[in-house]
Design a protein around this motif. Structure first.
Motif, mmCIF file in Angstrom:
data_model
loop_
_atom_site.group_PDB
_atom_site.id
_atom_site.type_symbol
_atom_site.label_atom_id
_atom_site.label_comp_id
_atom_site.label_asym_id
_atom_site.label_seq_id
_atom_site.Cartn_x
_atom_site.Cartn_y
_atom_site.Cartn_z
ATOM 1 N N ILE A 9 -11.857 -2.682 3.533
ATOM 2 C CA ILE A 9 -10.478 -3.141 3.333
ATOM 3 C C ILE A 9 -9.743 -3.101 4.671
ATOM 4 C CG2 ILE A 9 -8.286 -2.646 2.182
ATOM 5 C CD1 ILE A 9 -10.203 -3.289 0.057
ATOM 6 N N LEU A 10 -9.962 -2.008 5.436
ATOM 7 C CA LEU A 10 -9.305 -1.886 6.732
ATOM 8 C C LEU A 10 -9.817 -2.917 7.720
ATOM 9 C CD1 LEU A 10 -8.690 1.862 7.127
ATOM 10 C CD2 LEU A 10 -7.106 0.058 7.749
ATOM 11 N N SER A 19 -15.174 -0.910 -0.306
ATOM 12 C CA SER A 19 -14.982 0.355 0.390
ATOM 13 C C SER A 19 -13.710 0.313 1.237
ATOM 14 C CB SER A 19 -16.187 0.645 1.279
ATOM 15 O OG SER A 19 -16.297 -0.347 2.278
ATOM 16 N N THR A 20 -13.116 1.485 1.448
ATOM 17 C CA THR A 20 -11.873 1.553 2.211
ATOM 18 C C THR A 20 -12.064 1.023 3.629
ATOM 19 O OG1 THR A 20 -11.266 3.474 0.924
ATOM 20 C CG2 THR A 20 -9.998 3.062 2.915
ATOM 21 N N VAL A 60 -9.001 -3.578 -3.471
ATOM 22 C CA VAL A 60 -9.045 -2.120 -3.495
ATOM 23 C C VAL A 60 -9.713 -1.684 -4.792
ATOM 24 C CG1 VAL A 60 -7.672 -0.019 -3.619
ATOM 25 C CG2 VAL A 60 -7.002 -1.848 -2.067
ATOM 26 N N VAL A 108 -4.407 3.796 4.332
ATOM 27 C CA VAL A 108 -4.667 2.409 4.718
ATOM 28 C C VAL A 108 -3.520 1.879 5.579
ATOM 29 C CG1 VAL A 108 -4.931 0.055 3.853
ATOM 30 C CG2 VAL A 108 -6.120 1.934 2.733
ATOM 31 N N LEU A 126 -12.960 7.881 2.979
ATOM 32 C CA LEU A 126 -11.660 7.826 2.310
ATOM 33 C C LEU A 126 -11.774 7.324 0.877
ATOM 34 C CD1 LEU A 126 -9.394 6.455 5.140
ATOM 35 C CD2 LEU A 126 -9.076 8.579 3.913
ATOM 36 N N PHE A 163 0.794 -1.233 0.000
ATOM 37 C CA PHE A 163 0.000 0.000 0.000
ATOM 38 C C PHE A 163 0.829 1.287 0.000
ATOM 39 C CE2 PHE A 163 -3.126 -3.060 1.454
ATOM 40 C CZ PHE A 163 -4.255 -2.646 0.778
ATOM 41 N N SER A 210 0.136 5.030 2.461
ATOM 42 C CA SER A 210 -1.207 5.555 2.218
ATOM 43 C C SER A 210 -1.980 5.564 3.529
ATOM 44 C CB SER A 210 -1.918 4.674 1.196
ATOM 45 O OG SER A 210 -2.087 3.397 1.740
ATOM 46 N N ASN A 240 -16.302 4.566 6.799
ATOM 47 C CA ASN A 240 -17.119 4.613 5.586
ATOM 48 C C ASN A 240 -18.098 5.774 5.591
ATOM 49 O OD1 ASN A 240 -15.936 2.547 4.297
ATOM 50 N ND2 ASN A 240 -17.537 1.040 4.675
ATOM 51 N N ARG A 276 -4.170 0.993 9.448
ATOM 52 C CA ARG A 276 -4.062 -0.408 9.848
ATOM 53 C C ARG A 276 -3.260 -0.517 11.140
ATOM 54 N NH1 ARG A 276 -1.351 -5.817 7.037
ATOM 55 N NH2 ARG A 276 -2.690 -7.184 8.231
#
Lengths: 339, 253
Positions: free
Chosen positions: A288-289, A284-285, A280, A150, A339, A145, A148, A334, A154
Motif C-alpha cells: 500500500i505504501l 500488505s501494508t 487495505v 501509513v 505493520l 487514513f 495512522s 513487509n 507516506r
C-alpha cells in the motif's frame, strides 16, 4: 471540408455515446441480460463515486497552480533558496507547501523553475516530493487514513526518496542540461506560455486569468483522472478481489502488483489515498505504501510528461531510482517491521 | 475552424456547467450518498461552486478577450491540436453523460461477487466505535453496530435473547443454510471504491422465498453463530417485512 469532418467527428462520437447509453437504458428496462445490466450499473456507480470524491481535490490543485502561475514571482523564490546541496534538496522537498500542485502540475512548473536557474538538486527533489508533500495531498491522505502509520510513512518515505534522488542530481550543476532542447524553445521565446505577473492589471482580471489557467489544467489533468477512475471501476466490477487477494498475499508480489497498479492507474496524488484505501486489508501494508509513495512520482501520465520535458538519461534516473527505492523500503516494511 | 479557441472555450464552459449542475442535483436529491461518505458533503458543495466559478471564468465574452488569452495560454501547447481538444472534451464530459443518463442506483448484491461479503468487520477503521455500539439500546443497533458490538464484547453470549431490529438487503450467501439468508449493508469510509458488504445471518423457515436485493426490515432475537471461525450475531426472525430502499442505503463506519 476539413471543418465539416471535424464537426461531424465530435458530434458523431458524442451522439454515439448518448445513443449507446440510451440503448442500454431501454435494454435494462426490458430486463435484458441481467449480468451485463448489473455490471454496468455497478461500474457506473463506482466510476462516478471515485470521480465525485476526487474532482474537488483535483480542482483545488489546479486552482492553486493557476494562482501560483499568476501571482508568484519565481526569481524571488530562487533567491531565498540555500546554496548548500543538502539543504537545497531538503528545501526542494518541502517547497510543495508553497506550490501546492499534484504530479500533473509539477512537471511544467519544475521546467519553468529550471530555466530560471533553479539548481538541479532542488528541482528534482521538488519534482518528486511535491506531489505528496503539499497541504492538499496531506489533507486527502489524512481524510483516507487518519493519523495512522501509513499516513506518516507516506510523508517520510516520499521526502526521503525525493531528497536522496535530488542529491544524486546535485553533481549536475547546470539545470538546462537535464532538459530536452525542444522543451526550452517555447519558454525562451517568452511569448507563448509564460504569463509574467503584471501588477498594472487590476486584481480581478488577474484572478480571472488564474481561474482560466485552473480550468484549463482541470481539463488537462481531469482526463487522466476520469480514464483512471474508469479503469479502476472496471477492475472493481470484473476482477473478483479473491484474484487480487492471491497476489496480495505474498510480501514481494504484492509490492510489485501495487506498484504496477500505481503506474497503470495513473491516479492523481490528490486522490490516490482513497483508491489505496480500497486495497487495505487485501494487500500488505508495504505494498500500500509503495503505491502511495511511488505512484505520485512515476505513473503513465507523469512519465509521458517527463519524456516531453527532460532528456532521456534524466528520465531513466527519474523513473528507476524512485522505483528501486520504494520497492526496497516496502520490502523492509513487509519483512522487518510487519505493520 | 470549428474548434477555434472561442468554441473550445464555450464547450469547456458548458461541460463545467454540466458538472456543476450534476453535483448540485446530487446534493439536492440526496443521492450524493449513493456514491460517497456523508462526511464529504462540504467537499462536494465546494466542488459544485468551483465548477460554476470556473465556467464563468472561461465563458468567452468577447472575441478580443479570447484572442488575448490564447496568446497567454500557458504550457499546454499540445492541446492546441484540434483532435486532441476533441478527446479532451469528450473524456471530461463522460461523468456528465454517465451521471445524467445512467439510472441512479446504489451498489447492490451484484457488487458482492467482486467485493466480497463479510460477517465480521475486522477492518482497522471500525475499531474505535465499538464502545459506542455497546452503549446503544439493542433495538437501535443496525447491522454494522451489531457486528461491532460482537467484536468489542469480551463475551458475546451476553447478547443472547436481546431484541434485534435491522434493515438491509437480502443476500443468499453460499455459506449459509437453506433456512437462512443474510441481511446486508454496504459500509464505506470514503467512496464506493472502498465499499465492502457486511451482514448478519437471519434464521427464518421461509428464507428461500426472499429474493436477493430485496430490502427487508427484520425483527427478532439475537443468537450466537460461528462463521468462518468467528462468533458472529445471528437473528432468529419473528417478522420480516418488505421495505423500499432507504434514502441512505449505506452505513458509514
Amino acid at each position: 471540408m476539413k471543418r465539416l469532418l471535424n464537426f461531424l467527428g465530435v458530434f458523431g462520437v458524442a451522439l454515439l455515446a448518448v445513443i449507446l447509453i440510451l440503448l442500454f437504458q431501454s435494454f435494462m428496462a426490458g430486463g435484458g441480460n441481467l449480468f451485463l445490466v448489473n455490471r454496468f450499473t455497478t461500474f457506473t456507480t463506482i466510476f462516478l463515486g471515485i470521480f465525485i470524491e476526487a474532482a474537488p481535490f483535483l480542482m483545488l490543485g489546479t486552482l492553486a497552480s493557476g494562482v501560483v502561475e499568476i501571482f508568484f514571482n519565481q526569481d524571488a523564490i530562487r533567491r531565498l533558496l540555500p546554496r548548500n546541496a543538502f539543504m537545497g534538496a531538503l528545501a526542494g522537498g518541502i517547497m510543495g507547501f508553497f506550490f501546492p500542485v499534484c504530479e500533473c502540475g509539477v512537471v511544467p512548473l519544475t521546467r519553468r523553475l529550471f530555466t530560471k536557474g533553479l539548481p538541479p538538486a532542488v528541482g528534482v527533489a521538488f519534482l518528486l516530493a511535491s506531489p505528496v508533500i503539499n497541504p492538499i495531498v496531506i489533507a486527502s491522505t489524512y481524510a483516507a487514513f487518519g493519523f495512522s502509520p501509513v499516513f506518516w510513512l507516506r510523508i517520510g518515505l516520499s521526502l526521503f526518496i525525493a531528497v536522496t534522488v535530488g542529491l544524486i542530481f546535485a553533481v549536475q550543476m547546470r539545470p538546462e542540461r537535464l532538459l530536452r532542447p525542444v522543451a526550452l524553445a517555447p519558454i525562451q521565446g517568452g511569448s507563448v506560455d509564460f504569463v509574467e505577473p503584471t501588477p498594472t492589471q487590476p486584481l480581478l482580471s488577474r484572478l480571472q486569468q488564474a481561474l482560466r489557467i485552473g480550468a484549463d489544467e482541470f481539463f488537462e489533468m481531469g482526463r487522466y483522472l476520469i480514464l483512471g477512475s474508469m479503469l479502476a471501476a472496471l477492475m472493481q466490477t470484473f476482477i473478483p478481489q479473491t484474484t487480487l487477494l492471491a497476489l496480495g498475499q505474498g510480501p514481494v508480489l504484492s509490492i510489485i502488483a501495487m506498484m504496477a497498479l500505481a503506474v497503470i492507474l495513473s491516479i492523481c496524488s490528490t486522490v490516490d489515498a482513497f483508491i489505496a484505501l480500497a486495497f487495505v486489508g487485501t494487500f500488505s501494508t508495504g505494498s500500500i505504501l509503495s503505491f502511495l509513495v511511488f505512484g505520485p512520482m512515476v505513473d503513465i501520465k507523469s512519465a509521458l510528461m517527463y519524456l516531453q520535458v527532460f532528456n532521456r538519461k534524466t528520465v531513466i534516473y527519474l523513473i528507476s531510482l524512485p522505483m528501486l527505492m520504494s520497492f526496497l523500503m516496502a520490502l523492509i516494511l513487509n519483512y522487518y517491521v510487519g505493520l | 475552424m470549428f474548434l477555434n479557441t472561442r468554441n473550445y472555450r464555450l464547450l469547456q464552459a458548458l461541460i463545467l456547467l454540466g458538472l456543476g449542475a450534476y453535483f448540485t442535483w446530487k446534493i439536492v436529491s440526496g443521492t450524493l450518498f449513493f456514491y460517497i461518505n456523508e462526511r464529504f458533503l462540504w467537499l462536494i458543495i465546494a466542488g459544485a461552486i468551483g465548477f460554476f466559478v470556473l465556467a464563468q471564468a472561461i465563458w468567452p465574452r468577447s472575441a478580443v478577450e479570447v484572442d488575448e488569452h490564447h496568446h497567454h495560454d500557458h504550457d499546454h501547447e499540445h492541446t492546441h491540436g484540434s483532435s486532441n481538444r476533441v478527446w479532451l472534451l469528450l473524456i471530461v464530459s463522460m461523468p456528465v453523460l454517465f451521471g445524467f443518463l445512467v439510472p441512479v442506483q446504489p451498489l447492490d448484491t451484484s457488487a458482492i461477487e467482486t467485493k466480497g461479503f463479510s460477517t465480521n468487520a475486522t477492518l482497522a477503521s471500525l475499531n474505535d466505535s465499538g464502545s459506542v455500539a455497546l452503549s446503544q439500546p439493542a433495538d437501535e443497533r443496525n447491522v454494522l453496530d451489531w457486528i461491532r458490538a460482537f467484536n468489542y464484547s469480551e463475551d458475546p453470549s451476553e447478547f443472547i435473547g436481546e431484541p434485534a431490529d435491522v434493515v438491509g438487503f437480502v443476500y443468499h450467501d453460499d455459506r449459509v443454510d437453506d433456512d437462512q439468508f443474510m441481511v446486508g449493508r454496504f459500509a464505506l469510509s470514503c467512496c464506493v471504491a472502498d465499499a465492502f458488504a457486511i451482514g448478519v445471518a437471519i434464521d427464518s423457515p421461509d428464507a428461500g422465498e426472499w429474493k436477493d436485493n430485496q430490502w427487508v426490515h427484520v425483527r427478532g432475537t439475537i443468537e450466537l453463530a460461528t462463521f468462518d471461525g468467528e462468533i458472529v450475531p445471528q437473528i432468529v426472525a419473528e417478522s420480516i417485512k418488505e421495505v423500499p430502499v432507504p434514502p441512505q442505503p449505506y452505513l458509514f463506519p
